[in-house]
Scaffold this motif. Structure first.
Motif, PDB file in Angstrom:
ATOM      1  N   SER A  67      -5.011   8.400 -13.622  1.00  0.00           N
ATOM      2  CA  SER A  67      -6.209   8.914 -12.973  1.00  0.00           C
ATOM      3  C   SER A  67      -7.472   8.376 -13.626  1.00  0.00           C
ATOM      4  O   SER A  67      -8.522   8.303 -12.987  1.00  0.00           O
ATOM      5  CB  SER A  67      -6.201  10.440 -13.024  1.00  0.00           C
ATOM      6  OG  SER A  67      -6.132  10.886 -14.371  1.00  0.00           O
ATOM      7  N   ASN A 118       2.044  14.346 -10.914  1.00  0.00           N
ATOM      8  CA  ASN A 118       0.828  15.143 -11.090  1.00  0.00           C
ATOM      9  C   ASN A 118       0.859  15.884 -12.425  1.00  0.00           C
ATOM     10  O   ASN A 118       1.844  15.832 -13.173  1.00  0.00           O
ATOM     11  CB  ASN A 118       0.619  16.090  -9.917  1.00  0.00           C
ATOM     12  CG  ASN A 118       1.743  17.100  -9.752  1.00  0.00           C
ATOM     13  OD1 ASN A 118       2.454  17.427 -10.711  1.00  0.00           O
ATOM     14  ND2 ASN A 118       1.920  17.613  -8.537  1.00  0.00           N
ATOM     15  N   ALA A 120       0.138   5.399   0.617  1.00  0.00           N
ATOM     16  CA  ALA A 120      -0.803   6.486   0.886  1.00  0.00           C
ATOM     17  C   ALA A 120      -0.131   7.829   0.636  1.00  0.00           C
ATOM     18  O   ALA A 120       0.940   8.100   1.187  1.00  0.00           O
ATOM     19  CB  ALA A 120      -1.298   6.403   2.318  1.00  0.00           C
ATOM     20  N   ARG A 147      -6.252   1.535  -7.242  1.00  0.00           N
ATOM     21  CA  ARG A 147      -6.141   2.816  -6.549  1.00  0.00           C
ATOM     22  C   ARG A 147      -7.484   3.188  -5.949  1.00  0.00           C
ATOM     23  O   ARG A 147      -8.537   2.963  -6.553  1.00  0.00           O
ATOM     24  CB  ARG A 147      -5.686   3.898  -7.530  1.00  0.00           C
ATOM     25  CG  ARG A 147      -5.540   5.273  -6.918  1.00  0.00           C
ATOM     26  CD  ARG A 147      -5.195   6.293  -7.973  1.00  0.00           C
ATOM     27  NE  ARG A 147      -5.593   7.624  -7.552  1.00  0.00           N
ATOM     28  CZ  ARG A 147      -5.690   8.669  -8.356  1.00  0.00           C
ATOM     29  NH1 ARG A 147      -5.392   8.552  -9.636  1.00  0.00           N
ATOM     30  NH2 ARG A 147      -6.052   9.852  -7.888  1.00  0.00           N
ATOM     31  N   ASP A 148      -7.442   3.741  -4.757  1.00  0.00           N
ATOM     32  CA  ASP A 148      -8.625   4.251  -4.085  1.00  0.00           C
ATOM     33  C   ASP A 148      -8.282   5.655  -3.580  1.00  0.00           C
ATOM     34  O   ASP A 148      -7.544   5.794  -2.600  1.00  0.00           O
ATOM     35  CB  ASP A 148      -9.030   3.342  -2.931  1.00  0.00           C
ATOM     36  CG  ASP A 148     -10.263   3.851  -2.203  1.00  0.00           C
ATOM     37  OD1 ASP A 148     -10.522   3.373  -1.085  1.00  0.00           O
ATOM     38  OD2 ASP A 148     -10.974   4.716  -2.754  1.00  0.00           O
ATOM     39  N   LYS A 149      -8.785   6.661  -4.266  1.00  0.00           N
ATOM     40  CA  LYS A 149      -8.483   8.061  -3.943  1.00  0.00           C
ATOM     41  C   LYS A 149      -6.959   8.267  -3.969  1.00  0.00           C
ATOM     42  O   LYS A 149      -6.342   8.137  -5.011  1.00  0.00           O
ATOM     43  CB  LYS A 149      -9.098   8.456  -2.610  1.00  0.00           C
ATOM     44  CG  LYS A 149     -10.625   8.401  -2.616  1.00  0.00           C
ATOM     45  CD  LYS A 149     -11.211   8.842  -1.299  1.00  0.00           C
ATOM     46  CE  LYS A 149     -12.728   8.756  -1.353  1.00  0.00           C
ATOM     47  NZ  LYS A 149     -13.355   9.132  -0.048  1.00  0.00           N
ATOM     48  N   ASN A 150      -6.369   8.585  -2.828  1.00  0.00           N
ATOM     49  CA  ASN A 150      -4.938   8.888  -2.800  1.00  0.00           C
ATOM     50  C   ASN A 150      -4.076   7.723  -2.341  1.00  0.00           C
ATOM     51  O   ASN A 150      -2.923   7.921  -1.929  1.00  0.00           O
ATOM     52  CB  ASN A 150      -4.686  10.096  -1.889  1.00  0.00           C
ATOM     53  CG  ASN A 150      -5.283  11.371  -2.443  1.00  0.00           C
ATOM     54  OD1 ASN A 150      -5.578  11.459  -3.628  1.00  0.00           O
ATOM     55  ND2 ASN A 150      -5.469  12.355  -1.589  1.00  0.00           N
ATOM     56  N   THR A 151      -4.621   6.521  -2.376  1.00  0.00           N
ATOM     57  CA  THR A 151      -3.866   5.331  -1.991  1.00  0.00           C
ATOM     58  C   THR A 151      -3.790   4.375  -3.179  1.00  0.00           C
ATOM     59  O   THR A 151      -4.805   4.123  -3.834  1.00  0.00           O
ATOM     60  CB  THR A 151      -4.513   4.627  -0.795  1.00  0.00           C
ATOM     61  OG1 THR A 151      -4.540   5.527   0.319  1.00  0.00           O
ATOM     62  CG2 THR A 151      -3.711   3.395  -0.402  1.00  0.00           C
ATOM     63  N   SER A 171      -0.190  11.914   0.975  1.00  0.00           N
ATOM     64  CA  SER A 171      -0.759  12.970   1.804  1.00  0.00           C
ATOM     65  C   SER A 171      -0.023  14.278   1.534  1.00  0.00           C
ATOM     66  O   SER A 171       1.009  14.298   0.885  1.00  0.00           O
ATOM     67  CB  SER A 171      -0.668  12.606   3.284  1.00  0.00           C
ATOM     68  OG  SER A 171       0.683  12.457   3.675  1.00  0.00           O
ATOM     69  N   SER A 187      -4.313  17.061  -8.446  1.00  0.00           N
ATOM     70  CA  SER A 187      -4.344  16.622  -9.843  1.00  0.00           C
ATOM     71  C   SER A 187      -3.374  15.477 -10.124  1.00  0.00           C
ATOM     72  O   SER A 187      -2.442  15.610 -10.911  1.00  0.00           O
ATOM     73  CB  SER A 187      -4.016  17.804 -10.762  1.00  0.00           C
ATOM     74  OG  SER A 187      -4.935  18.843 -10.574  1.00  0.00           O
ATOM     75  N   SER A 247       0.843  -1.190   0.000  1.00  0.00           N
ATOM     76  CA  SER A 247       0.000   0.000   0.000  1.00  0.00           C
ATOM     77  C   SER A 247       0.875   1.236   0.000  1.00  0.00           C
ATOM     78  O   SER A 247       1.973   1.229   0.567  1.00  0.00           O
ATOM     79  CB  SER A 247      -0.894   0.037   1.243  1.00  0.00           C
ATOM     80  OG  SER A 247      -1.712  -1.082   1.331  1.00  0.00           O
TER      81      SER A 247
END
Length: 114
Positions: A53, A97, A23, A71-75, A25, A30, A21
């Motif tokens: 994306s 990005n 994550a 991928r799930d959001k930012n992970t 932060s 973008s 994983s």
């Protein structure tokens, strides 16, 4: 600034499975693509898998059919099945990005050995 924190590495027997994983932060804007790279001792860092994306995935030939990136959001995750000794390496998370900025995690060790 963006921080990438990886987890899930370890020691596994050949044929086993692991899930990595990563994550993201901080100032995460973008996201264009997230991915996993690896570096074995004495070798160059190489691409393992990426996911855009829009959900488009890309895999190294050596891991196709065995690894799955999601991928799930930012992970971002890397499901690794049927692991082989040659998969032993430090695995790094990467984020790029749309501003052209790239970030790396600190790496997590994966060792495949009996």
């Amino acid at each position: 600034q963006v921080q990438l924190v990886e987890s899930g590495g370890g020691l596994v027997q050949p044929g086993g499975s692991l899930i990595l994983s990563c994550a993201a932060s901080g100032s995460v804007f973008s996201i264009y693509v997230m991915g996993w790279y690896r570096q074995a001792p004495g070798k160059q860092r190489e691409l393992v898998a990426t996911i855009t994306s829009g959900g488009i995935t890309n895999y190294a030939d050596s891991v196709k059919g065995r690894f799955t990136i999601s991928r799930d959001k930012n992970t971002v995750y890397l499901q690794m099945n049927s692991l082989k000794p040659e998969d032993t390496a430090v695995y790094y998370c990467n984020l790029d990005n749309y501003r052209g900025q790239g970030y790396w995690g600190q790496g997590t060790q994966v060792t495949v050995s009996s």
